[in-house]
Write a protein that holds these residues in place. Structure first.
Motif, PDB file in Angstrom:
ATOM      1  N   SER A   1      56.709  39.966 102.266  1.00 29.41           N
ATOM      2  CA  SER A   1      56.019  40.153 100.916  1.00 29.41           C
ATOM      3  C   SER A   1      56.966  40.167  99.592  1.00 29.41           C
ATOM      4  O   SER A   1      57.849  40.617  99.379  1.00 29.41           O
ATOM      5  CB  SER A   1      55.084  40.699 100.901  1.00 29.41           C
ATOM      6  N   ARG A   2      56.571  39.173  98.499  1.00 26.53           N
ATOM      7  CA  ARG A   2      56.793  38.781  97.114  1.00 26.53           C
ATOM      8  C   ARG A   2      56.135  41.074  96.811  1.00 26.53           C
ATOM      9  O   ARG A   2      55.672  40.333  95.876  1.00 26.53           O
ATOM     10  CB  ARG A   2      56.621  38.368  96.315  1.00 26.53           C
ATOM     11  N   LEU A   3      56.646  41.691  97.495  1.00 21.39           N
ATOM     12  CA  LEU A   3      56.545  43.022  96.975  1.00 21.39           C
ATOM     13  C   LEU A   3      57.413  43.975  95.689  1.00 21.39           C
ATOM     14  O   LEU A   3      58.689  43.506  96.336  1.00 21.39           O
ATOM     15  CB  LEU A   3      55.665  44.278  97.653  1.00 21.39           C
ATOM     16  N   SER A   4      56.883  43.779  94.657  1.00 20.40           N
ATOM     17  CA  SER A   4      57.910  44.793  94.019  1.00 20.40           C
ATOM     18  C   SER A   4      58.010  46.083  94.211  1.00 20.40           C
ATOM     19  O   SER A   4      57.254  47.135  95.211  1.00 20.40           O
ATOM     20  CB  SER A   4      57.531  45.103  92.195  1.00 20.40           C
TER      21      SER A   4
ATOM     22  N   ASP B   1      54.549  48.158  93.648  1.00 22.00           N
ATOM     23  CA  ASP B   1      53.207  48.077  94.303  1.00 22.00           C
ATOM     24  C   ASP B   1      53.671  48.538  95.844  1.00 22.00           C
ATOM     25  O   ASP B   1      53.341  48.942  96.713  1.00 22.00           O
ATOM     26  CB  ASP B   1      53.989  45.968  95.265  1.00 22.00           C
TER      27      ASP B   1
ATOM     28  N   GLU C   1      57.111  46.448 102.558  1.00 20.66           N
ATOM     29  CA  GLU C   1      57.772  45.519 101.415  1.00 20.66           C
ATOM     30  C   GLU C   1      57.312  44.266 103.133  1.00 20.66           C
ATOM     31  O   GLU C   1      56.978  43.100 103.100  1.00 20.66           O
ATOM     32  CB  GLU C   1      58.842  45.566 102.101  1.00 20.66           C
TER      33      GLU C   1
END
Length: 234
Positions: free
Chosen positions: A4-7, A10, A164
């Motif tokens: 997933s595009r998690l920072s 996030d 993530e």
């Protein structure tokens, strides 16, 4: 698996203690990847004083059954460490614990007077809350309290890497309360490792109200002291 595009921000803010999981298996390769990356956790002098024991399927069932039986028997043992500070020493900590407990039981629909239901809810700790994977994290017995902090870095890494990948976790120091069972069932040498905590790992059951619980945090100014004033950026 596509991530997933998690920072990092996030992952930190999304992570919660998940207490209800789906009956859905986590691929072995994914577990291994999470743990391999988590081992990048920092430790003083690169000592790496941690041990991870992964259970699933029959071994998890065997461990969970033994832990529940141990608690039900009323057996006790000398604890390796106190999970919480003494009640009489910190009213502030007790207030936080009580508030969290009340919020959790309210979401589970359990009345404070219902001791049977409260006990059953407590025992779910020893079933990894239905998660398909359980981790037991142990600390090398030769390290002092500073080394335990290093193992904490590893534990946080595991949680964030799981987040993530769309997985959920719950950290459970309750497993230290059944340490004799853990040592015996998993063959962990008691003279070398201290059982610190368990980690439930799997896919969150988002339909369960208990997973809407988000514990509060103190304000930054209550826990952080800036000893110098920083100049504003130009």
């Amino acid at each position: 698996m596509a991530l997933s595009r998690l920072s990092v921000t996030d992952a930190v803010t999304k992570r919660i203690s998940t207490r209800a999981f789906l009956d859905k298996q986590v691929p072995q390769a994914e577990i291994e990847e999470i743990l391999r990356l988590a081992l990048r956790a920092p430790s003083g002098g690169n000592t790496q004083p941690w041990h991870i024991h992964v259970v699933s399927d029959r071994t998890k069932d065997k461990l969970c059954d033994a832990a529940v039986a141990y608690v039900a028997s009323g057996k006790t043992h000398k604890e390796e460490f106190p999970i919480y500070p003494p009640k009489e020493a910190s009213a502030e900590y007790m207030d936080r614990r009580r508030k969290l407990g009340h919020q959790m039981f309210d979401l589970m629909g359990i009345k404070r007077s219902d001791k049977v239901a409260r006990t059953e809810a407590m025992l779910r700790n020893f079933k990894f809350f239905g998660a398909p994977v359980g981790l037991i994290v142990a600390v090398d017995r030769i390290v002092a309290s500073n080394g335990w902090g290093h193992v904490g870095h590893l534990v946080q890494n595991i949680c964030l890497l799981a987040e993530e990948r769309g997985l959920a976790t719950c950290l459970q120091e309750a497993w230290s309360q059944v340490a004799p069972v853990v040592h015996t069932t998993l063959g962990i040498p008691v003279e070398k490792q201290v059982v610190w905590c368990g980690i439930s790992l799997g896919y969150a059951d988002v339909s369960d109200p208990v997973n809407t619980l988000r514990s509060e945090r103190e304000a930054l100014e209550d826990v952080c002291t800036f000893h110098d004033k920083f100049k504003a950026s130009l």
